[in-house]
Design an enzyme around this catalytic site. Structure first.
Site, PDB file in Angstrom:
ATOM      1  N   GLU A 114     -23.279  14.792  21.102  1.00 50.06           N
ATOM      2  CA  GLU A 114     -22.577  13.521  21.012  1.00 50.06           C
ATOM      3  C   GLU A 114     -21.518  13.376  22.099  1.00 50.06           C
ATOM      4  OE1 GLU A 114     -22.989  12.364  16.364  1.00 50.06           O
ATOM      5  OE2 GLU A 114     -21.153  13.359  16.929  1.00 50.06           O
ATOM      6  N   CYS A 127     -15.103  11.428  25.881  1.00 48.66           N
ATOM      7  CA  CYS A 127     -15.039  12.751  25.287  1.00 48.66           C
ATOM      8  C   CYS A 127     -16.455  13.294  25.293  1.00 48.66           C
ATOM      9  CB  CYS A 127     -14.503  12.595  23.858  1.00 48.66           C
ATOM     10  SG  CYS A 127     -14.503  14.108  22.906  1.00 48.66           S
ATOM     11  N   CYS A 134     -21.784  24.957  18.200  1.00 46.72           N
ATOM     12  CA  CYS A 134     -20.641  25.765  18.619  1.00 46.72           C
ATOM     13  C   CYS A 134     -20.630  27.038  17.783  1.00 46.72           C
ATOM     14  CB  CYS A 134     -19.337  24.996  18.402  1.00 46.72           C
ATOM     15  SG  CYS A 134     -17.875  25.861  19.031  1.00 46.72           S
ATOM     16  N   CYS A 138     -14.450  27.266  13.764  1.00 51.52           N
ATOM     17  CA  CYS A 138     -13.131  26.844  13.307  1.00 51.52           C
ATOM     18  C   CYS A 138     -13.318  26.137  11.957  1.00 51.52           C
ATOM     19  CB  CYS A 138     -12.490  25.894  14.326  1.00 51.52           C
ATOM     20  SG  CYS A 138     -12.191  26.672  15.918  1.00 51.52           S
ATOM     21  N   CYS A 141     -13.435  22.166  11.602  1.00 50.72           N
ATOM     22  CA  CYS A 141     -14.250  21.408  12.555  1.00 50.72           C
ATOM     23  C   CYS A 141     -15.690  21.308  12.065  1.00 50.72           C
ATOM     24  CB  CYS A 141     -14.205  22.095  13.916  1.00 50.72           C
ATOM     25  SG  CYS A 141     -15.272  21.306  15.135  1.00 50.72           S
ATOM     26  N   CYS A 358     -11.902  13.366  16.236  1.00 53.95           N
ATOM     27  CA  CYS A 358     -11.895  14.797  16.552  1.00 53.95           C
ATOM     28  C   CYS A 358     -12.480  15.613  15.411  1.00 53.95           C
ATOM     29  CB  CYS A 358     -10.468  15.296  16.739  1.00 53.95           C
ATOM     30  SG  CYS A 358      -9.740  14.819  18.264  1.00 53.95           S
TER      31      CYS A 358
HETATM   32  N1  SAH Z   1     -13.839  23.806  21.551  1.00 53.69           N
HETATM   33  C1  SAH Z   1     -12.858  23.023  22.210  1.00 53.69           C
HETATM   34  C2  SAH Z   1     -13.211  21.538  22.333  1.00 53.69           C
HETATM   35  C3  SAH Z   1     -13.833  20.860  21.135  1.00 53.69           C
HETATM   36  S1  SAH Z   1     -12.812  20.427  19.759  1.00 53.69           S
HETATM   37  C4  SAH Z   1     -11.519  23.173  21.531  1.00 53.69           C
HETATM   38  O1  SAH Z   1     -11.476  23.758  20.475  1.00 53.69           O
HETATM   39  O2  SAH Z   1     -10.520  22.747  22.088  1.00 53.69           O
HETATM   40  C5  SAH Z   1     -11.723  19.157  20.293  1.00 53.69           C
HETATM   41  C6  SAH Z   1     -10.423  19.114  19.498  1.00 53.69           C
HETATM   42  O3  SAH Z   1     -10.611  18.589  18.173  1.00 53.69           O
HETATM   43  C7  SAH Z   1      -9.810  20.491  19.308  1.00 53.69           C
HETATM   44  O4  SAH Z   1      -8.430  20.450  19.557  1.00 53.69           O
HETATM   45  C8  SAH Z   1     -10.093  20.750  17.838  1.00 53.69           C
HETATM   46  O5  SAH Z   1      -9.257  21.716  17.325  1.00 53.69           O
HETATM   47  C9  SAH Z   1      -9.909  19.390  17.236  1.00 53.69           C
HETATM   48  N2  SAH Z   1     -10.481  19.231  15.899  1.00 53.69           N
HETATM   49  C10 SAH Z   1     -11.574  19.840  15.405  1.00 53.69           C
HETATM   50  N3  SAH Z   1     -11.813  19.454  14.147  1.00 53.69           N
HETATM   51  C11 SAH Z   1     -10.835  18.581  13.820  1.00 53.69           C
HETATM   52  C12 SAH Z   1     -10.553  17.816  12.639  1.00 53.69           C
HETATM   53  N4  SAH Z   1     -11.350  17.878  11.571  1.00 53.69           N
HETATM   54  N5  SAH Z   1      -9.467  17.020  12.646  1.00 53.69           N
HETATM   55  C13 SAH Z   1      -8.693  16.923  13.757  1.00 53.69           C
HETATM   56  N6  SAH Z   1      -8.916  17.604  14.888  1.00 53.69           N
HETATM   57  C14 SAH Z   1      -9.983  18.430  14.932  1.00 53.69           C
END
Ligand code: SAH
Length: 367
Positions: A114, A127, A134, A138, A141, A358
């Site tokens: 996406e 973005c 991935c 996390c 996420c 995000c």
């Molecule tokens: N792997 C990279 C880029 C992808 S995530 C990274 O971790 O930076 C992009 C951003 O979205 C990251 O800062 C991540 O922590 C944030 N993110 C992921 N899940 C989220 C959620 N459910 N709510 C808000 N931010 C989130």
């Protein structure tokens, strides 16, 4: 999932070759010009044809050789046999009430990634995704819950930009001003693909390095690699917790690269680059939003030139018990940072109604 941190999904295993045809979107800074010149020379065509093709690729964002109408018609299928323009198929498009546009792209092998176009008054930010899936897992996420599928090749990353640029020009009447590697995947776990794509976005499409942000969970070798590159690309680090135990709970990568090591790498980075680093902090109600954590974050960041982006958590189905911090808690956290001299801003979520915010990518279609 023992030993996942050791396996190839975290190392920079080169992506698969992508078939026999050179991909023109990956050729900026490589042998693209020579290959094209060679192609036309073999056919007794003038050398300026190579420049014509390049104009189509980088200026006009061509998606097929058929579009290249100033080239003699018989040359177009011949070019298509010799080179690939890395076609992406839009599988699904969603438009948010706030103007955000999300694309789900199907790659040639059927994998899907996406990207999201986010318009504001001053900017149009894209973005984009750097991996299919991935491996970092996390906890907050959505992408993390699908696991890792494969690396994206440089051209597949750039193709998201090309096709989004066409949408931006045609539907929004403006160019893309900024790119963030904040879609699916961990960019610094795909260094080959990402560095190739940076070269093409910057050197090919002419996007300023300062308008491109690479966002990482904090993979130290990748950060150091980026530090050594001459171009001033922006760096964002997803922090989300200023203390070991809490960060470990939220982000398994903390085990491999704990905070002290991460911050040492950031200081090294700053030594090379002298540029401000963004720290991303998702505020989850009752999990990581206590005022004491703002203090801890300020201590951790001491001496680093940085800016903290505070992002209210976007709920995901895998974590029904988690919600965004309430506005008062966000304000308190923000004020705590400000009081200690740490610049910060609260980011409003965009595209929530289409699961484009995000961490929500890939939710609506497969979640
Ligand atoms: N792997 C990279 C880029 C992808 S995530 C990274 O971790 O930076 C992009 C951003 O979205 C990251 O800062 C991540 O922590 C944030 N993110 C992921 N899940 C989220 C959620 N459910 N709510 C808000 N931010 C989130």
């Amino acid at each position: 999932m023992r030993n996942t941190l050791e396996d190839s999904r975290f190392s920079n295993t080169p992506a698969s070759s992508g078939g026999p045809r050179p991909e023109l979107l990956a050729e900026r800074g490589g042998g693209g010009r020579q290959r094209l010149v060679g192609f036309f020379a073999e056919r007794g065509e003038p050398a300026y044809r190579a420049r014509q093709v390049e104009q189509w690729v980088w200026k006009r964002a061509a998606r097929s050789f058929q579009e290249m109408t100033n080239l003699p018609a018989p040359l177009r299928p011949a070019l298509a046999e010799a080179f690939s323009l890395t076609p992406l198929e839009p599988d699904y498009v969603a438009r948010s009430r706030d103007g955000t546009i999300k694309h789900l792209w199907r790659l040639e092998d059927g994998e899907r990634v996406e990207s999201v176009l986010i318009p504001t008054r001053e900017r149009l930010t894209l973005c984009l995704s750097s991996q299919a899936g991935c491996a970092l897992a996390c906890r907050f996420c959505a992408t993390g819950y699908f696991g890792f599928r494969r690396q994206l090749r440089a051209a597949e990353i750039v193709a998201q930009y090309r096709d989004s640029l066409r949408v931006a020009r045609e539907e929004l009447g403006r160019p893309i001003s900024n790119v963030v590697y904040m879609g699916m995947g961990e960019p610094l776990a795909n260094l080959d693909g990402v560095i190739g794509s940076l070269a093409a976005l910057h050197g090919g499409f002419g996007l300023g390095a300062r308008r491109i942000t690479v966002s990482t969970v904090g993979l130290v070798p990748g950060i150091l690699e980026l530090a050594r590159r001459p171009e001033p690309f922006e760096l964002a680090v997803s922090l989300h917790a200023p203390a070991h135990e809490l960060r470990l709970e939220l982000m398994p990568i903390e085990k491999r690269y704990p905070l002290p090591e991460l911050f040492e790498a950031l200081r090294t980075y700053q030594g090379y680059k002298n540029r401000r680093i963004s720290l991303e902090y998702t505020l989850i109600r009752g999990v990581n939003d206590a005022p004491a954590l703002a203090e801890a974050l300020a201590d951790l960041a001491h001496g680093l030139i940085c800016f903290v982006n505070l992002i209210p958590f976007n709920p995901i189905p895998a974590r029904p018990e988690w919600g965004p911090s309430p506005p008062a808690a966000i304000e308190r956290f923000s004020a705590g940072l400000t009081a200690r001299g740490v610049g910060n801003a609260v980011r409003r979520p965009r595209g929530r109604d289409i699961a484009a915010a995000c961490g929500q990518l890939r939710l609506s279609r497969e979640g």
